[in-house]
Write an enzyme that holds these catalytic residues in place. Structure first.
Site, PDB file in Angstrom:
ATOM      1  N   ASP A 113      47.283  44.432  39.932  1.00  0.00           N
ATOM      2  CA  ASP A 113      48.136  44.228  39.961  1.00  0.00           C
ATOM      3  C   ASP A 113      49.263  45.497  39.065  1.00  0.00           C
ATOM      4  O   ASP A 113      49.277  45.788  38.274  1.00  0.00           O
ATOM      5  CB  ASP A 113      49.252  42.673  39.568  1.00  0.00           C
ATOM      6  CG  ASP A 113      48.375  42.201  40.365  1.00  0.00           C
ATOM      7  OD1 ASP A 113      47.281  42.674  40.715  1.00  0.00           O
ATOM      8  OD2 ASP A 113      48.660  40.598  40.386  1.00  0.00           O
ATOM      9  N   HIS A 122      46.481  44.054  34.919  1.00  0.00           N
ATOM     10  CA  HIS A 122      47.225  45.218  35.383  1.00  0.00           C
ATOM     11  C   HIS A 122      47.338  46.041  35.299  1.00  0.00           C
ATOM     12  O   HIS A 122      47.441  47.063  33.777  1.00  0.00           O
ATOM     13  CB  HIS A 122      49.155  44.302  34.865  1.00  0.00           C
ATOM     14  CG  HIS A 122      49.572  43.379  35.065  1.00  0.00           C
ATOM     15  ND1 HIS A 122      48.510  42.288  34.988  1.00  0.00           N
ATOM     16  CD2 HIS A 122      49.914  42.863  36.383  1.00  0.00           C
ATOM     17  CE1 HIS A 122      49.310  41.062  34.755  1.00  0.00           C
ATOM     18  NE2 HIS A 122      49.597  41.454  35.827  1.00  0.00           N
TER      19      HIS A 122
END
Length: 517
Positions: A311, A454
């Site tokens: 992400d 992430h």
């Protein structure tokens, strides 16, 4: 006084002269005929040539195959399944997968459910790919000790080949006498609690591959498949024969020619299709260039898959490039959920991610909680990011990762796309520890998991190579989100956390998605 032969002597001499002349003519005619008659074919040299071609074809094919194993002693029935996959031959892979799943279902391996629950199998259980093309492996038994080299990244790396680590064919392949070929299809034999299946390449040449899928227990069954690699079609090999043939009796000799019950197949026993195929089998094998080798040859309906998602990117070019290099080294595809504002800041990075073949999807524009936005504001967040994705090569119908996983019923329906959540939060955003990220993947990733990470954190990127090998060592196949949920219906307003039956939030045929109250 001159000698004058009488009339009878003249007749004898005349007859003798004519006879000699006739003999000379006959000898000359024979010589001419003999000179024009072609020499009989050297059947030995033809067989040698075919034998050489057959061996070269199998070697060529073995170098292209990938090995898969579904082995579990903890399930009922126990599973001992060894199959090859051929990149680019989707029809063959699909035909094998369908038959394997049907056999598992028939043996009670679905446990009363509508789908199979994939089981992780250590890479060490995968056979050497030459085990699937060895002429000695044509019997129906299963060499349980036959384990080739281990392989990472879903067998998508360098294919196994003959070498020091490969099991010897003599030790691990059954003899013809040990195979259950004399059994009738459907007959219950062996351990009724074990499902024993394997595939074997019978012969290959030209654009054709003939494959046997043999089930040794809990019942005897053999299917033989004919694959046209050029057209990517696979049919039952019965289309080769003009009369009904027991598939278990079909084999080949060392020249790559088909045999039935050990006897050569006569031209009269073949259909027109069979005649053309048999002729093609004695020519060099032509394997079409496969597609993306990072995608497994079988779906997540059969294989234990995991989707690795990243992400908040794109981030700094240096950080993102390290992650792309690690994924390339591991030969896997990732799923990125990108922020629209970051795409605007690092458009070239976003383009590199998409161009590398990874899935690129929507994480909103400014990372706002969607359950706190009005319907209009939500659509603006999603729509603005969708335009940014389209400009950098992303999907025109992107999936959506709601920030914080926060979603209520109105927001879920306003998205206009499936909401992809997760079941494994690595905590990389909190801990910033490569070691903890890897440990969380090792402890919590299961077949069907969606793992949250992430790509903007250097600590997460530093953990990536170890994360990838950890997943592979667990016997899990790293895939994209779309590959993970293939076969599961996308439902309007639905959220997707994982795939399978192990958690009540997971998607399966009976329970495609989660809907907010």
């Amino acid at each position: 006084m001159a000698f004058s032969p009488d009339r009878r002597d003249m007749i004898v001499y005349t007859v003798f002269a004519y006879a000699n002349a006739l003999l000379v003519l006959v000898l000359l005619a024979g010589a001419l005929v003999t000179a024009r008659r072609p020499a009989p074919p050297d059947t030995g040299s033809i067989a040698d040539e075919q034998r050489t071609t057959a061996e070269a074809n199998l070697d060529h094919l073995a170098a292209s195959l990938r090995s898969y194993a579904v082995v579990s002693k903890k399930r009922r029935p126990q599973l001992d399944i060894h199959i090859f996959g051929l990149p680019g031959a989707s029809s063959l892979n699909s035909a094998i997968e369908t038959r394997v799943l049907d056999a598992i279902d028939d043996a009670g391996g679905f446990d009363g459910r509508a789908a199979f629950e994939p089981t992780p199998t250590a890479p060490a259980h995968r056979w050497s790919t030459t085990s699937f093309t060895s002429p000695r492996s044509l019997g129906g038994g299963s060499p349980s000790s036959q384990s080739g080299e281990s392989a990472h990244s879903h067998g998508g790396g360098p294919p196994h080949s003959r070498g020091e680590n490969s099991p010897s064919q003599e030790e691990n392949s059954p003899s013809q006498e040990e195979s259950p070929r004399g059994s009738q299809d459907g007959e219950r034999i062996g351990d009724p609690h074990t499902l024993d299946i394997r595939t074997t390449v019978l012969t290959a040449g030209g654009r054709f591959v003939v494959t046997a899928l043999r089930q040794a227990s809990s019942r005897s069954h053999t299917a033989v498949l004919l694959t046209d690699l050029s057209a990517d079609t696979t049919v039952d090999a019965k289309s080769l024969f003009s009369a009904r043939v027991d598939p278990a009796a079909i084999s080949t000799d060392d020249t790559g020619s088909l045999t039935v019950d050990g006897q050569p197949v006569a031209d009269a026993d073949l259909t027109a299709v069979g005649t053309a195929v048999v002729a093609d089998l004695h020519t060099p094998l032509e394997i079409p260039r496969p597609g993306d080798l990072r995608t497994p040859d079988y779906s997540c309906t059969l294989l234990p898959c995991v989707a690795l998602t990243y992400d908040d990117g794109p981030g700094e070019p240096k950080t993102e490039d390290v992650l792309l290099d690690a994924a390339d080294e591991a030969n896997i595809r990732l799923t990125y959920f990108l922020l629209g504002q970051n795409i605007h800041e690092f458009p070239n990075v976003a383009e590199r991610i998409a161009a590398a073949g990874h899935e690129v999807d929507n994480h909103t524009f400014k990372h706002q909680r969607l359950d706190l936005l009005s319907k209009g504001a939500l659509k603006h967040e999603i729509g603005r990011t969708q335009k940014s994705l389209s400009h950098v090569g992303g999907s025109d119908q992107a999936l959506v990762r709601p920030p914080y996983g926060a979603l209520d019923k109105p927001a879920a329906h306003a998205l206009g796309a499936p909401a992809i959540i997760w079941d494994v939060d690595t905590g990389d955003w909190r801990d910033r520890s490569p070691k903890k990220t890897v440990q969380n993947v090792r402890s919590h990733a299961r077949p069907g998991s969606v793992v949250l990470m992430h790509s903007i954190h250097p600590s997460t990127v530093k953990a990536a190579p170890k994360v990838f090998t950890t997943v592979a060592d667990k016997g899990l196949y790293a895939v994209t989100v779309r590959e993970l949920f293939a076969g599961i219906k996308w439902e309007k307003g639905g959220s997707y956390f994982c795939r399978g039956y192990w958690d009540e939030l997971c998607s399966n045929p009976e329970h495609p998605s989660v809907h907010k109250n």
